[in-house]
Design a protein around this motif. Structure first.
Motif, PDB file in Angstrom:
ATOM      1  N   PHE A  29      39.849 -36.122  25.252  1.00 28.28           N
ATOM      2  CA  PHE A  29      40.173 -34.794  25.356  1.00 28.28           C
ATOM      3  C   PHE A  29      40.517 -33.981  24.173  1.00 28.28           C
ATOM      4  N   LEU A  30      40.707 -32.787  24.171  1.00 27.81           N
ATOM      5  CA  LEU A  30      40.991 -32.003  22.902  1.00 27.81           C
ATOM      6  C   LEU A  30      42.061 -30.869  23.358  1.00 27.81           C
ATOM      7  N   VAL A  31      42.871 -30.429  22.345  1.00 27.72           N
ATOM      8  CA  VAL A  31      43.572 -29.428  22.648  1.00 27.72           C
ATOM      9  C   VAL A  31      43.380 -27.895  21.832  1.00 27.72           C
ATOM     10  N   SER A  32      42.970 -26.954  22.355  1.00 29.95           N
ATOM     11  CA  SER A  32      42.524 -25.876  21.569  1.00 29.95           C
ATOM     12  C   SER A  32      43.417 -25.369  20.250  1.00 29.95           C
ATOM     13  N   PRO A  33      43.129 -25.033  19.282  1.00 32.76           N
ATOM     14  CA  PRO A  33      43.945 -24.627  18.212  1.00 32.76           C
ATOM     15  C   PRO A  33      44.516 -23.151  18.307  1.00 32.76           C
ATOM     16  N   ASP A  34      44.981 -22.893  19.518  1.00 35.50           N
ATOM     17  CA  ASP A  34      45.665 -21.388  19.779  1.00 35.50           C
ATOM     18  C   ASP A  34      46.850 -21.109  18.874  1.00 35.50           C
ATOM     19  N   GLY A  35      46.920 -20.321  18.246  1.00 36.01           N
ATOM     20  CA  GLY A  35      48.027 -20.078  17.171  1.00 36.01           C
ATOM     21  C   GLY A  35      48.069 -21.067  16.118  1.00 36.01           C
ATOM     22  N   LEU A  71      30.446 -33.143  20.865  1.00 37.19           N
ATOM     23  CA  LEU A  71      31.018 -34.614  21.558  1.00 37.19           C
ATOM     24  C   LEU A  71      30.614 -34.652  23.187  1.00 37.19           C
ATOM     25  N   SER A  72      30.550 -33.545  23.739  1.00 43.03           N
ATOM     26  CA  SER A  72      29.969 -33.431  24.949  1.00 43.03           C
ATOM     27  C   SER A  72      28.782 -34.140  25.222  1.00 43.03           C
ATOM     28  N   SER A  73      27.959 -34.096  23.900  1.00 38.40           N
ATOM     29  CA  SER A  73      26.579 -34.637  24.170  1.00 38.40           C
ATOM     30  C   SER A  73      26.591 -35.984  24.478  1.00 38.40           C
ATOM     31  N   VAL A  74      27.680 -36.637  24.281  1.00 37.90           N
ATOM     32  CA  VAL A  74      27.592 -38.219  24.268  1.00 37.90           C
ATOM     33  C   VAL A  74      28.777 -38.648  25.009  1.00 37.90           C
ATOM     34  N   LEU A  75      29.779 -38.044  25.439  1.00 41.49           N
ATOM     35  CA  LEU A  75      30.594 -38.509  26.332  1.00 41.49           C
ATOM     36  C   LEU A  75      31.476 -37.347  26.989  1.00 41.49           C
ATOM     37  N   PRO A  76      31.986 -37.363  28.183  1.00 41.18           N
ATOM     38  CA  PRO A  76      32.788 -36.340  28.819  1.00 41.18           C
ATOM     39  C   PRO A  76      33.782 -35.683  27.960  1.00 41.18           C
ATOM     40  N   THR A  77      33.767 -34.452  27.552  1.00 41.39           N
ATOM     41  CA  THR A  77      35.066 -34.100  26.643  1.00 41.39           C
ATOM     42  C   THR A  77      35.477 -32.651  27.262  1.00 41.39           C
ATOM     43  N   VAL A  78      36.625 -32.930  27.724  1.00 40.25           N
ATOM     44  CA  VAL A  78      37.564 -31.568  28.185  1.00 40.25           C
ATOM     45  C   VAL A  78      38.380 -31.432  27.164  1.00 40.25           C
ATOM     46  N   CYS A  79      39.078 -29.908  27.229  1.00 38.57           N
ATOM     47  CA  CYS A  79      40.085 -29.338  26.199  1.00 38.57           C
ATOM     48  C   CYS A  79      41.076 -28.461  27.083  1.00 38.57           C
ATOM     49  N   PHE A  80      42.227 -28.993  26.733  1.00 38.94           N
ATOM     50  CA  PHE A  80      43.424 -28.064  27.181  1.00 38.94           C
ATOM     51  C   PHE A  80      43.618 -27.018  26.310  1.00 38.94           C
ATOM     52  N   ALA A  81      44.353 -26.110  26.964  1.00 39.70           N
ATOM     53  CA  ALA A  81      44.815 -25.010  26.200  1.00 39.70           C
ATOM     54  C   ALA A  81      45.918 -25.364  25.211  1.00 39.70           C
ATOM     55  N   GLY A  82      45.988 -24.632  24.321  1.00 40.43           N
ATOM     56  CA  GLY A  82      46.709 -24.775  23.024  1.00 40.43           C
ATOM     57  C   GLY A  82      48.154 -23.964  23.327  1.00 40.43           C
ATOM     58  N   ASP A  83      49.293 -24.221  22.471  1.00 39.50           N
ATOM     59  CA  ASP A  83      50.473 -23.523  22.659  1.00 39.50           C
ATOM     60  C   ASP A  83      50.855 -23.056  21.086  1.00 39.50           C
ATOM     61  N   ILE A 122      49.077 -31.995  30.705  1.00 41.44           N
ATOM     62  CA  ILE A 122      48.504 -33.186  30.205  1.00 41.44           C
ATOM     63  C   ILE A 122      49.073 -34.613  30.812  1.00 41.44           C
ATOM     64  N   ARG A 123      50.187 -34.585  30.912  1.00 42.98           N
ATOM     65  CA  ARG A 123      50.647 -35.680  31.897  1.00 42.98           C
ATOM     66  C   ARG A 123      50.376 -35.715  33.281  1.00 42.98           C
ATOM     67  N   GLY A 124      50.482 -34.466  33.836  1.00 46.49           N
ATOM     68  CA  GLY A 124      50.156 -34.340  35.155  1.00 46.49           C
ATOM     69  C   GLY A 124      48.516 -34.579  35.518  1.00 46.49           C
ATOM     70  N   PHE A 125      47.682 -34.400  34.505  1.00 44.98           N
ATOM     71  CA  PHE A 125      46.425 -34.615  34.596  1.00 44.98           C
ATOM     72  C   PHE A 125      46.109 -36.054  34.720  1.00 44.98           C
TER      73      PHE A 125
END
Length: 303
Positions: A29-35, A71-83, A122-125
């Motif tokens: 998983f990734l976290v978006s670079p918002d801000g 990365l999604s081409s080789v493994l499941p990759t999700v992205c959480f919103a940034g803060d 993220i913890r809840g996920f």
């Protein structure tokens, strides 16, 4: 065992078969670079960070999306919103790590990064969706910035923990226990280095990339060479400065790094990785690298 004794570590490590667990993650998983912006607190001990004028938020966001797609081409990759209040949040591997069935939450040195550990989404996920137990190290006093400070050979259950202001010996022990490792070698990073994963990468348990200049203790480099040679790529200072040490094996046959790192990598080191069975995959991340980290820093692995 966890030790500073190189000889004792090597004796233990050589007895560790590659049966500890999967050598590469099953998801990421990734976290978006918002801000996306310069975090002045983090800049105090991250010499890789650009000045304020070197940050391009729109370009960083575009490169980050390209990284997720690649990365999604080789493994499941999700992205959480940034803060926007957490400008370093796009580097989640320092804060969140996993072992099979368990989420580990690290303790960051700087207050601006400590707020990332409180993210309930993220913890809840992991707790409610994935069903992982949680080991929370974020409220104890010892800095332990997870897989920034601790490079793990997941196949053999070995840890390589560089000590700096971002991780002390107590923090290293807490991480060793949280990840359930068989043996961990502690060593001092060279002055000015903040994280191990910019000077060392272990790829799928069978190859390594290292920059000796990043280690205060040459014995640690000798231990790495003893375990991974001939599949050990020794970086020049120029290669390391391009983040070639901040690499990741997202699958058994791929070694991922930024486009800048791949361009800087020597023909000999490309050959080392190819000889170990890896195809080098690359993504342009120069805008993101302004924040003092590269591809490995962006990726939190799920085991």
């Amino acid at each position: 065992m966890i030790t500073r004794d190189v000889a004792a570590f090597l004796r233990a490590a050589r007895e560790c078969a590659p049966d500890f667990g999967p050598a590469t993650a099953r998801a990421a998983f990734l976290v978006s670079p918002d801000g996306f912006a310069r975090a002045e607190e983090s800049a105090r001990d991250n010499r890789y960070m650009a000045g304020t004028g070197g940050f391009d938020a729109a370009r960083a966001l575009g490169q980050h999306r390209t990284l997720q797609a690649a990365l999604s081409s080789v493994l499941p990759t999700v992205c959480f919103a940034g803060d926007p209040a957490a400008p370093d949040g796009l580097f989640p591997n320092n804060v969140f790590g996993t072992a099979p069935g368990r989420l580990v939450v690290g303790r960051m040195r700087h207050p601006i990064r400590q707020r990332e550990a409180a993210r309930q989404d993220i913890r809840g996920f992991f707790r409610d969706v994935v069903g992982y137990a949680e080991t929370d190290l974020s409220t104890q006093p010892h800095a332990c910035e997870l897989t920034g400070a601790l490079v793990i050979d997941r196949a053999r259950g070995l840890g390589f923990c560089g000590l700096s202001e971002r991780c002390d010996e107590c923090g290293a022990r807490l991480m060793h226990e949280a990840f359930g490792l068989r043996a961990t070698l502690m060593f001092d990073l060279a002055p000015g280095e903040y994280h191990t994963n910019v000077v060392l990468a272990v790829l799928a348990g069978r190859a390594a990339i290292a920059w000796p200049g990043g280690f205060a203790d040459v014995g640690a480099v000798d231990a790495i060479a003893a375990l991974y040679a001939p599949h050990l790529a020794i970086l020049s200072q120029a290669e390391q400065a391009a983040f070639a040490g901040n690499a990741l094996s997202a699958s058994a046959d791929t070694a991922w790094m930024s486009a800048g790192a791949a361009a800087a990598l020597s023909a000999a080191n490309h050959g080392v990785l190819e000889g170990a069975g890896f195809v080098v995959r690359q993504v342009a991340l120069d805008a993101i690298e302004a924040a003092g980290g590269s591809l490995r820093c962006c990726v939190a692995e799920v085991y």
